[in-house]
Design a protein around this motif. Structure first.
Motif, short mmCIF file in Angstrom:
data_model
loop_
_atom_site.label_atom_id
_atom_site.label_comp_id
_atom_site.label_asym_id
_atom_site.label_seq_id
_atom_site.Cartn_x
_atom_site.Cartn_y
_atom_site.Cartn_z
N GLU A 31 -20.68 4.31 -24.02
CA GLU A 31 -21.05 3.79 -22.70
C GLU A 31 -22.46 3.21 -22.71
N VAL A 32 -23.38 3.89 -23.40
CA VAL A 32 -24.77 3.42 -23.46
C VAL A 32 -24.86 2.11 -24.25
N PHE A 33 -24.19 2.04 -25.40
CA PHE A 33 -24.20 0.81 -26.19
C PHE A 33 -23.51 -0.33 -25.43
N TRP A 34 -22.45 0.00 -24.71
CA TRP A 34 -21.69 -1.00 -23.96
C TRP A 34 -22.57 -1.61 -22.87
N LYS A 35 -23.36 -0.77 -22.23
CA LYS A 35 -24.23 -1.24 -21.15
C LYS A 35 -25.40 -2.06 -21.68
N ASN A 36 -26.02 -1.59 -22.78
CA ASN A 36 -27.28 -2.18 -23.24
C ASN A 36 -27.17 -3.11 -24.43
N GLY A 37 -26.07 -3.03 -25.20
CA GLY A 37 -26.04 -3.69 -26.49
C GLY A 37 -26.77 -2.84 -27.51
N TYR A 38 -26.66 -3.22 -28.76
CA TYR A 38 -27.27 -2.41 -29.82
C TYR A 38 -28.78 -2.54 -29.83
N GLU A 39 -29.27 -3.76 -29.85
CA GLU A 39 -30.71 -4.00 -30.02
C GLU A 39 -31.52 -3.38 -28.88
N ALA A 40 -31.04 -3.52 -27.66
CA ALA A 40 -31.80 -3.04 -26.50
C ALA A 40 -31.60 -1.55 -26.23
N CYS A 41 -30.78 -0.90 -27.02
CA CYS A 41 -30.48 0.52 -26.81
C CYS A 41 -31.51 1.36 -27.57
N SER A 42 -32.28 2.15 -26.85
CA SER A 42 -33.29 3.00 -27.49
C SER A 42 -32.72 4.39 -27.78
N THR A 43 -33.43 5.13 -28.61
CA THR A 43 -33.05 6.51 -28.87
C THR A 43 -33.12 7.32 -27.59
N ASP A 44 -34.12 7.04 -26.76
CA ASP A 44 -34.22 7.74 -25.47
C ASP A 44 -32.99 7.48 -24.60
N ASP A 45 -32.51 6.21 -24.59
CA ASP A 45 -31.29 5.88 -23.84
C ASP A 45 -30.12 6.72 -24.33
N ALA A 61 -26.79 15.12 -36.07
CA ALA A 61 -25.34 14.98 -35.92
C ALA A 61 -24.83 13.67 -36.50
N PHE A 62 -25.58 12.59 -36.30
CA PHE A 62 -25.04 11.26 -36.66
C PHE A 62 -25.87 10.52 -37.69
N GLY A 63 -27.01 11.03 -38.07
CA GLY A 63 -27.77 10.40 -39.14
C GLY A 63 -28.68 9.29 -38.66
N SER A 64 -28.15 8.37 -37.85
CA SER A 64 -28.95 7.24 -37.40
C SER A 64 -28.31 6.61 -36.17
N LYS A 65 -29.08 5.81 -35.48
CA LYS A 65 -28.55 5.04 -34.35
C LYS A 65 -27.40 4.17 -34.81
N HIS A 66 -27.52 3.56 -35.97
CA HIS A 66 -26.48 2.67 -36.46
C HIS A 66 -25.19 3.41 -36.75
N GLU A 67 -25.29 4.61 -37.34
CA GLU A 67 -24.07 5.38 -37.63
C GLU A 67 -23.35 5.76 -36.34
#
Length: 196
Positions: free
Chosen positions: A21-35, A50-56
């Motif tokens: 839902e967060v990626f869908w709303k913001n896109g990848y580039e504009a999505c921060s770790t805080d988001d 849990a996931f290793g990285s934002k990209h994973e």
């Protein structure tokens, strides 16, 4: 993909759904770790453990969306009935999906491809899987329609499948960009008219 030693609670798809839902709303580039932390309810350390990285996490979210969406679309194409009605049902499903929420976010897979496919092999791979599976299901449905005498003579299955596929994805991009339901319905009717 699961890594050994990853805490069991993070295998729950609710975290991936929340991140989606967060990626869908913001896109990848504009999505921060805080988001992502706010959206998933996880702290920064837990998220990365849990996931290793934002990209994973992004890749897991795209795969989850892809699997649910492509299964729904293929199920429509495999229903019993006339080809035109199955194709109409698929177009109507897409229009409902694209206009169903207030944010009019469009298709997450298409959004991801537009944003990142040229620079992100994972996005390119997932989008290609999505298109290939839908294209195969379309070819199978059109071939069934041909065998039932529902396809105009002189139109090859591969040609009709490619035409429908490009029109379908074009419609979905148009839906997200123009947000015009009347136009979407007109486009859908025009696409179906190739079977006349």
């Amino acid at each position: 993909m699961s890594k050994s030693g990853r805490p069991r609670e993070f295998e729950d798809t609710t975290v991936i759904d929340a991140a989606m839902e967060v990626f869908w709303k913001n896109g990848y580039e504009a999505c921060s770790t805080d988001d992502l932390c706010k959206g998933t309810g996880l702290g920064r350390g837990s998220l990365y453990n849990a996931f290793g990285s934002k990209h994973e996490l992004y890749e897991q979210a795209l795969l989850r969306y892809h699997r649910a969406g492509i299964d729904a679309q293929i199920d429509i194409l495999r229903r019993p009935g006339r080809l035109r009605e199955r194709l109409r049902a698929l177009l109507e499903w897409a229009i409902r999906e694209d206009f169903s929420d207030a944010g009019r976010r469009g298709c997450l897979i298409i959004n991801a491809a537009m944003e990142r496919a040229q620079k992100d092999p994972a996005v390119e791979r997932i989008f290609k899987q999505h298109v290939d599976r839908l294209g195969q299901a379309l070819s199978e449905a059109i071939e069934e329609g041909r065998n039932a005498g529902e396809v105009p003579s002189g139109r090859r299955t591969s040609e009709l499948a490619a035409l429908f596929l490009s029109s379908y994805y074009g419609l979905r991009v148009l839906n997200a960009a123009a947000q015009n339901r009347g136009m979407a319905d007109q486009v859908a009717e025009g696409v179906l008219n190739v079977l006349n």
